[in-house]
Design an enzyme around this catalytic site. Sequence first.
Site: not given
Length: 723
Positions: A593, A668, A700
């Site tokens: 991320s 995602d 995600h």
Amino acid sequence: MKTKNLILFLFIAMTASAQKQFTLEDLNFGGNNYHNMVPKNRYTAWWGDELIRTDYDHCSLIDKKTGKESLLFTVETLNNHGCQTTDGRKLNSLYNATFPYPDQPLVLISNGTDRILFDWKQQKCIWSQPCIGETHAEWNAASRAVAFVKDHNLYLTDAKGKTHQLTTDGSRDIVYGQVVNRDEFGIYKGTFWSNDGQKLAFYRMDQSMVTDYPLVDINTRIAMLQPEKYPMAGEPIHQVKMGVYDLKTGRTIYLNTGDPTDRYFTNICWSPDNQLIYLIELNRKQTDFSLDAYDATTGNRVSTLYREHSDKYVHPVNPITFLPWDASKFILQSEKDGFKHLYLFNIKGRQLKQLTAGKWLVLDLMGFNRTRKEAIILSNEYNPIQNNLFAVSVQTGKRRLLDNGKGCHANINEPDRGHKLALSPMGNWIIDNFTTPDIPRNIDIINVATGKSLSYFKAEDPWLGYQVPEYLCGTIKAADGKTDLYYRLVKPVNFDAQKRYPTIIYVYGGPGIRNVEARWHYWSRGWETYMAQKGYLLFILDNRGSCNRGRDFEQATFHHLGIEEMKDQMRGVEYLKSLPYVDTSRMGIHGWSFGGFMTTNLMTTHPEVFKVGVAGGPVIDWKWYEAMYGERYMGTPQSNPQGFAESSLLPKAKNLKGKLQIIIGMNDPVVLPQHALNFLQECIQVGTQPDFFVYPGEPHNMRGHQSTHLHERISQYFDDYLK
């Protein structure tokens, strides 16, 4: 003498070989044996000031003075006295049992099909409510009514079992009773009961103006669109209103907040008399907030009690909290002096005093001890990487430490990341589930009045008999030359200071999260242990921009994400280069991320340093990220074009020299696939060669056992190219 030395050497070698090796099935949360490798726990719930242990098949009363348990009832007790579910199945677990009425022997059980109140003294089920088909359900103990979402609309079932449909126009575009604004601003749900359970406040989110991002479902004969409403920075955002339904009149009104365009409404709180709703409003730039009171019957605004401004951003995530012994006063949490602290106000909006102050943060206002008129808080006053319990006198501001002053405490988390469940309703007792770097888990029962504690449970080390690396923690100076940054160093198993080891930096680096805390093994991830077992050295540094170090520490990265963070991470590299056992020709980096953004950034900004990287779900350009989070830290592409240009990784694709693997979930909804795909497209244009792997249908973060597959892939990539 030589014979003795040989025997000693053979003994050491045999001991080392006898130690067990970890696998990813042991250390990854999706692994088949992971549940046996985490510290054992005790699950508890408060029944007033009485403490109940909730186990799989029984509930017991815990004597808070001795820790001894006495059986209250078993799951068979309930099943044998008419508590079967509506489809005829028996109850099979009591882990989620709660005790909503301090003066009544009633336990609430919810198992997905029914909501049941059982009287264990009379041994009979006294009330039940079906809950099949409910989502986003919130039950209220005072009225025994439940609000829930079904087929996009908001419903309410009262205590008598009558169901009321509160809305009719719910759809993908019109969202009721759910999280709004993509979980930002401390919002974690969409319904808010009044204290007496007679009124329900709820969110209505119109997202018809928000662009659909075209995610795809491949698990059909012909792949189908599965679009995600995604408001990118600088683009139209949701429009949110707050409704109020009155159970007595059956009427719904909406708060008269005016045009909802480019405004955020959060931190909902009811007044003690249930007549007013308090909320915090932010402008879209997130530079200003106001605390406003609305009449819950008319919807009209009554007053604005407080305003706060920052030239960078404000970030309120907590509702005001009224004093339980004085309905004319409340506590506001604010960072206005640079650190999150408590401020006492009256209902006219006048600040009476600042209750806490110092270069540390109040991490959570857990509740109050009503007898002593103290606020119970969790703070990092003793150490920036610790969480400790204190009682704060509302009259004088004097603080009392309630725990042992070490480690991280009250680890019973709620959906809003709070720790209120650790404190009994009247604030007289705390069930303190805590950990330190050397303690996997201990549970103490704390008497708030005296500060004395009873040791109730100590978890054994689940890693006994395994080869465990050494975990170290320390500080280095940030790139500003003055700020302390905390790091964790995980040494390889069977560490030899005369050897030089391949080294992996694990990084996150973004707002709202940090990686180093004074928890067991300094909060090291299982994957780090796995890689240390394979002969790697791991280094983790919390740079400026990460959380719980104060406003200025976090805002150092404002409007140019990835710049100051990278400077701090490179200070970490300088520290690693000073260690004789670090092989600086074999340095890798990995993150997910924001950490994927940092990994890609460091690989392409300092290609001479990093040989191998694995970037998971990476942000590549902040203009493709969502507005609520992205605009807080970056503004918009229109207002901050230079910052967006400096933070974009697309121009750096040409610099890639080492081996970089990018991994994403194909579906995602957080960091859209557009980021990784555009970076790959740019690499093709400039002739660089990253590797790419995608998890079909995954969001995600990889779910379940796919996470084990993911970490095997990450590990293999470092084995192939770094080891």
